[in-house]
Design an enzyme around this catalytic site. Structure first.
Site, PDB file in Angstrom:
ATOM      1  N   GLY A 196     -10.023   7.292 -22.031  1.00  0.00           N
ATOM      2  CA  GLY A 196      -9.776   7.283 -20.437  1.00  0.00           C
ATOM      3  C   GLY A 196      -9.462   8.544 -19.983  1.00  0.00           C
ATOM      4  O   GLY A 196      -8.883   8.899 -18.944  1.00  0.00           O
ATOM      5  N   HIS A 256     -20.490  27.737 -25.525  1.00  0.00           N
ATOM      6  CA  HIS A 256     -19.380  26.576 -25.605  1.00  0.00           C
ATOM      7  C   HIS A 256     -18.306  27.216 -26.377  1.00  0.00           C
ATOM      8  O   HIS A 256     -18.545  27.729 -27.623  1.00  0.00           O
ATOM      9  CB  HIS A 256     -20.080  25.339 -26.101  1.00  0.00           C
ATOM     10  N   HIS A 280     -32.364  13.457 -33.724  1.00  0.00           N
ATOM     11  CA  HIS A 280     -33.452  12.786 -33.258  1.00  0.00           C
ATOM     12  C   HIS A 280     -34.767  13.914 -32.903  1.00  0.00           C
ATOM     13  O   HIS A 280     -35.867  13.405 -32.747  1.00  0.00           O
ATOM     14  CB  HIS A 280     -33.368  11.853 -31.904  1.00  0.00           C
ATOM     15  N   ASN A 329     -14.215  25.624 -27.900  1.00  0.00           N
ATOM     16  CA  ASN A 329     -13.094  24.691 -27.678  1.00  0.00           C
ATOM     17  C   ASN A 329     -12.082  24.795 -28.973  1.00  0.00           C
ATOM     18  O   ASN A 329     -12.510  25.112 -29.801  1.00  0.00           O
ATOM     19  CB  ASN A 329     -13.547  23.433 -27.628  1.00  0.00           C
ATOM     20  N   SER A 343     -11.192  23.869 -23.374  1.00  0.00           N
ATOM     21  CA  SER A 343     -12.826  23.542 -23.612  1.00  0.00           C
ATOM     22  C   SER A 343     -13.546  24.321 -22.593  1.00  0.00           C
ATOM     23  O   SER A 343     -13.119  24.206 -21.390  1.00  0.00           O
ATOM     24  CB  SER A 343     -12.938  22.181 -23.432  1.00  0.00           C
ATOM     25  N   ARG A 347      -8.328  23.287 -30.158  1.00  0.00           N
ATOM     26  CA  ARG A 347      -7.110  22.071 -29.743  1.00  0.00           C
ATOM     27  C   ARG A 347      -6.248  22.013 -30.882  1.00  0.00           C
ATOM     28  O   ARG A 347      -6.580  22.383 -31.944  1.00  0.00           O
ATOM     29  CB  ARG A 347      -8.249  20.758 -29.512  1.00  0.00           C
ATOM     30  N   HIS A 382     -22.856  28.089 -18.238  1.00  0.00           N
ATOM     31  CA  HIS A 382     -24.507  27.791 -18.090  1.00  0.00           C
ATOM     32  C   HIS A 382     -24.975  28.596 -17.103  1.00  0.00           C
ATOM     33  O   HIS A 382     -24.632  28.500 -15.873  1.00  0.00           O
ATOM     34  CB  HIS A 382     -24.999  26.408 -17.486  1.00  0.00           C
TER      35      HIS A 382
END
Lengths: 285, 285
Positions: free
Chosen positions: A268, A123, A186, A125, A109, A127, A113
């Site tokens: 976690g 960005h 939003h 990523n 990942s 996986r 900036h």
């Protein structure tokens, strides 16, 4: 190939890609001749972290590579390989985990900036996730403060070429998925100018793996090319302010909507690695 | 009192409290003699906004009062009175809304982010929400960068006095609720030094309303007193940096956990009013 060999092969690739990208970005730091050229060229610092499962058993871990440089205000490349057992309420939303909540996941990942409002943030990523199923996912997207049509076209074209080598439906499907995924509901605005996003890719392991490598390589090659176009140009205080405000949308997206952030918090993960994506300096309002 | 009279009485109080608080903070701006004293004293600017329901019908609205001053980097006091119909998946989690999804809600919400790392940030909100039930909620809490034992004790004591006038169980219960509510789980740290938090208070309307007024008045009086203790003191670049990093936790809490933010986003609230709580400048990592 056994599943264990697949896991090791994917993990090794994510780490190799990390090494290639870090070397490339350090070269960019060396070549930089912009407003902060009197500062020393940045270098990545690596920090390994271990993950423990809730019962205290080993749960894998990762290595964060972070550079705070003169071109990159902050760039982080995280590789992690984690395993354990999903909690029941989380497992029901993960393919193949309802039957057996155990998981294994490895990925790379990256979030960059730059200081300059003229150099786009980016960005990437990719996986490989294993439950009773095993699939690839990932993508890359670009977040300029001041979109540049040529950059946008070239960024999309790099992914289109990677996709078209595998399946003609990939590019239109994964570009649309990216636009939908990185939409800030939003605000009624996209996070950036898009790229590609894919998930749950489980057609043929070898082909899916080569595609995932191609996605990583496309990003590895195109982003530095875009950076070099703009990195030496100066900026005004107003342009920097526009960048800091643009970054606030990035934070809103990552904390409210991002699946990877949620996955990390729910399983976690290492909090510094999860929040590596957050911009170093941000303004609201 | 009819429900309609109760609604109007609560709404009128929230607006009166807003006026009292805004006047008080403008006086603080006038009296300020700290590092930015050569800048003009700040004044609140008010912006009214209308809310529309999804079907286009009027859904109330509010007034944002925002001041960017020399003491207050940003302070916002929002009053809003909104009404409409909860979406089914949201209604099931709201008391009294499963039976009838219509709602009415009025409240005052305040967030203050001072420039100085020695002046604590603060938040206060009280509200009256009506479904088939009708209840008060709210509270206030303090977020210093460098906690000061005397400030913390006096802030808690102000709320304890307000609570103890009504019910001896309120203060210990609402203080604990605040500590639990404003806990940043993924960081294993509290957002600030606490205060009180209460919700679903529906014992006796008149008593609940007077209690809610007392909570607002306690905050109205104690926060300026704490500000005056520290507002004229200078700070170092390191102390300012510590403030900017502390604020990042505030953002994480508000975007990941805050019930008011979620309520606003889910009910089509005004995005500027919802995100009024976000600090003007923030640093991560």
């Amino acid at each position: 190939m056994s599943m264990d060999q697949k896991k090791q092969t994917a993990k090794a690739w994510f780490e190799e890609l990390r090494d290639q990208i870090c070397a490339s970005y350090e070269t960019l730091e060396d070549d930089y001749a912009g407003p902060f050229k009197d500062q020393p060229a940045g270098r990545f610092e690596r920090t390994a972290w271990d993950r423990k499962n809730e019962d205290g058993s080993p749960g894998g871990g990762g290595v964060m590579s972070v550079m705070k440089g003169r071109l990159f205000e902050k760039v982080g490349v995280n590789v992690s390989t984690v395993f354990g057992t999903f909690k029941p309420e989380f497992a029901k939303n993960i393919p193949g985990a309802a039957e057996d909540p155990r998981f294994w996941a490895s990925g790379i990942s990256l979030v960059a900036h730059p200081h300059s409002p003229h150099v786009p943030a980016a960005h990437m990523n990719t996986r490989f996730i294993v439950t009773t199923k095993g699939w690839f996912g990932g993508g890359g997207d670009l977040t300029p403060t001041f979109p540049d049509d040529r950059d946008t076209a070239d960024f999309h074209d790099a992914f289109k070429q990677a996709c078209d080598r595998h399946d003609p439906v990939y590019y239109p499907k994964f570009k649309k998925w990216c636009d939908e995924y990185f939409y800030i509901k939003h605000r009624n605005e996209p996070r950036g100018v898009g790229g590609i996003f894919y998930d749950n890719l489980e057609k043929d392991w070898d082909a899916d793996f080569v595609f995932t490598k191609d996605v990583g390589q496309a990003f590895r090659d195109i982003y530095p090319a875009l950076i070099r176009r703009h990195m030496d140009k100066g900026w005004t205080a107003e342009e920097r302010d526009a960048l800091l405000h643009k970054r606030s949308r990035y934070v809103e997206f990552n904390l409210i909507y991002d699946r990877g952030t949620l996955f990390g918090l729910k399983t976690g993960g290492n909090i510094d690695a999860i929040f590596m994506s957050l911009p170093p300096e941000v303004k609201w309002g």
